[in-house]
Design a protein around this motif. Sequence first.
Motif, PDB file in Angstrom:
ATOM      1  N   GLY A  48      -5.924 -66.565 -24.031  1.00 14.17           N
ATOM      2  CA  GLY A  48      -7.151 -66.476 -24.806  1.00 14.17           C
ATOM      3  C   GLY A  48      -8.077 -65.386 -24.301  1.00 14.17           C
ATOM      4  O   GLY A  48      -8.649 -64.627 -25.075  1.00 14.17           O
ATOM      5  N   GLU A  49      -8.206 -65.320 -22.975  1.00 16.20           N
ATOM      6  CA  GLU A  49      -9.076 -64.289 -22.400  1.00 16.20           C
ATOM      7  C   GLU A  49      -8.535 -62.894 -22.665  1.00 16.20           C
ATOM      8  O   GLU A  49      -9.282 -61.972 -22.998  1.00 16.20           O
ATOM      9  N   VAL A  50      -7.213 -62.741 -22.520  1.00 15.92           N
ATOM     10  CA  VAL A  50      -6.603 -61.426 -22.750  1.00 15.92           C
ATOM     11  C   VAL A  50      -6.733 -61.032 -24.218  1.00 15.92           C
ATOM     12  O   VAL A  50      -7.133 -59.913 -24.546  1.00 15.92           O
ATOM     13  N   ALA A  51      -6.420 -61.965 -25.124  1.00 19.65           N
ATOM     14  CA  ALA A  51      -6.417 -61.641 -26.559  1.00 19.65           C
ATOM     15  C   ALA A  51      -7.787 -61.164 -27.031  1.00 19.65           C
ATOM     16  O   ALA A  51      -7.899 -60.155 -27.732  1.00 19.65           O
ATOM     17  N   SER A  52      -8.845 -61.882 -26.651  1.00 21.51           N
ATOM     18  CA  SER A  52     -10.168 -61.487 -27.151  1.00 21.51           C
ATOM     19  C   SER A  52     -10.618 -60.174 -26.521  1.00 21.51           C
ATOM     20  O   SER A  52     -11.232 -59.334 -27.184  1.00 21.51           O
ATOM     21  N   ARG A  53     -10.269 -59.974 -25.254  1.00 17.35           N
ATOM     22  CA  ARG A  53     -10.675 -58.717 -24.589  1.00 17.35           C
ATOM     23  C   ARG A  53      -9.916 -57.518 -25.164  1.00 17.35           C
ATOM     24  O   ARG A  53     -10.513 -56.488 -25.474  1.00 17.35           O
ATOM     25  N   VAL A  54      -8.592 -57.674 -25.349  1.00 19.61           N
ATOM     26  CA  VAL A  54      -7.788 -56.585 -25.925  1.00 19.61           C
ATOM     27  C   VAL A  54      -8.293 -56.244 -27.331  1.00 19.61           C
ATOM     28  O   VAL A  54      -8.426 -55.072 -27.695  1.00 19.61           O
ATOM     29  N   ALA A  55      -8.603 -57.275 -28.106  1.00 16.51           N
ATOM     30  CA  ALA A  55      -9.064 -57.054 -29.479  1.00 16.51           C
ATOM     31  C   ALA A  55     -10.382 -56.291 -29.504  1.00 16.51           C
ATOM     32  O   ALA A  55     -10.550 -55.326 -30.262  1.00 16.51           O
ATOM     33  N   VAL A  56     -11.322 -56.711 -28.669  1.00 15.88           N
ATOM     34  CA  VAL A  56     -12.634 -56.052 -28.665  1.00 15.88           C
ATOM     35  C   VAL A  56     -12.506 -54.609 -28.179  1.00 15.88           C
ATOM     36  O   VAL A  56     -13.059 -53.689 -28.783  1.00 15.88           O
ATOM     37  N   GLU A  57     -11.742 -54.408 -27.118  1.00 19.95           N
ATOM     38  CA  GLU A  57     -11.588 -53.035 -26.601  1.00 19.95           C
ATOM     39  C   GLU A  57     -10.937 -52.130 -27.649  1.00 19.95           C
ATOM     40  O   GLU A  57     -11.376 -50.994 -27.859  1.00 19.95           O
ATOM     41  N   ALA A  58      -9.903 -52.625 -28.316  1.00 20.19           N
ATOM     42  CA  ALA A  58      -9.207 -51.808 -29.315  1.00 20.19           C
ATOM     43  C   ALA A  58     -10.097 -51.536 -30.521  1.00 20.19           C
ATOM     44  O   ALA A  58     -10.107 -50.433 -31.068  1.00 20.19           O
ATOM     45  N   ALA A  59     -10.869 -52.537 -30.924  1.00 21.19           N
ATOM     46  CA  ALA A  59     -11.737 -52.361 -32.095  1.00 21.19           C
ATOM     47  C   ALA A  59     -12.860 -51.369 -31.796  1.00 21.19           C
ATOM     48  O   ALA A  59     -13.242 -50.570 -32.653  1.00 21.19           O
ATOM     49  N   VAL A  60     -13.383 -51.405 -30.583  1.00 25.63           N
ATOM     50  CA  VAL A  60     -14.451 -50.467 -30.203  1.00 25.63           C
ATOM     51  C   VAL A  60     -13.891 -49.048 -30.148  1.00 25.63           C
ATOM     52  O   VAL A  60     -14.529 -48.090 -30.589  1.00 25.63           O
ATOM     53  N   ALA A  61     -12.662 -48.911 -29.624  1.00 20.84           N
ATOM     54  CA  ALA A  61     -12.057 -47.581 -29.467  1.00 20.84           C
ATOM     55  C   ALA A  61     -11.564 -47.003 -30.791  1.00 20.84           C
ATOM     56  O   ALA A  61     -11.456 -45.786 -30.936  1.00 20.84           O
ATOM     57  N   ALA A  62     -11.290 -47.855 -31.764  1.00 17.91           N
ATOM     58  CA  ALA A  62     -10.736 -47.395 -33.041  1.00 17.91           C
ATOM     59  C   ALA A  62     -11.799 -46.624 -33.825  1.00 17.91           C
ATOM     60  O   ALA A  62     -12.989 -46.761 -33.577  1.00 17.91           O
TER      61      ALA A  62
END
Length: 237
Positions: A48-62
Amino acid sequence: MRYVWATATHVGQVRSGNEDSVHPPDGGAGPGPVLTLVADGMGGHVGGEVASRVAVEAAVAAEGSPEERVVAANRAVVARVLAEPALSGMGTTLTVAEIDEHGKLSIGHVGDSRAYLFRDGALTRITTDHSVVAELLEAGRITEEEVHTHPQRSLVTRALGMARWIDVDTFSEQLRPGDRVLLCSDGLTTMLSDDEVGAALRTCESAEEAAQALVDLANQAGGHDNITVVVVDAAGQ
Ligand code: MN
């Protein structure tokens, strides 16, 4: 338009880790554009911690619209599971709200985190929950009261990380000076009714005060889940 924003996230009173992720990490002020995100991870403690962090980082970088940012975030979560099969089953909600310099609010949304508009003292839900209880309520099979006690109340019907393809809801709204936008994870809205959230927003002058008050109220109500909020005030010129 000029904006003032604040974020707050808290583990709550029951969970041992915080599986929510939020952006931006701190409050601030500026003329926009303002990009804000809330993600609520699931799939076991680590997942859960990895999924939300990966998602936020990728969305910010996109680059691109909120919808395109959610699509990019989904790709990133799916890729992480393929690279690390131990994380299989992890997923996350993601609500992305971008407000441009002219007050145009654009949202991309998957899951049961929420975006609200607070205008002229009234709170309106912008997003629709992708959850089992929201579908049962929509179908008239349960009542608004039963939503809060239903055994499947935390089950989402759409999440990032489940498949390469994802169906993203989009919303847009023209903001006016004095408007307040709220993004939050379900740790807020399972503890507080929309009336209680609206009442708190009415009494809090600043975005920072509002964000902190909402987290405090959810904790006082039991804090059964991680609590995350972003408040953005459209402050005029
Ligand atoms: Mn949650």
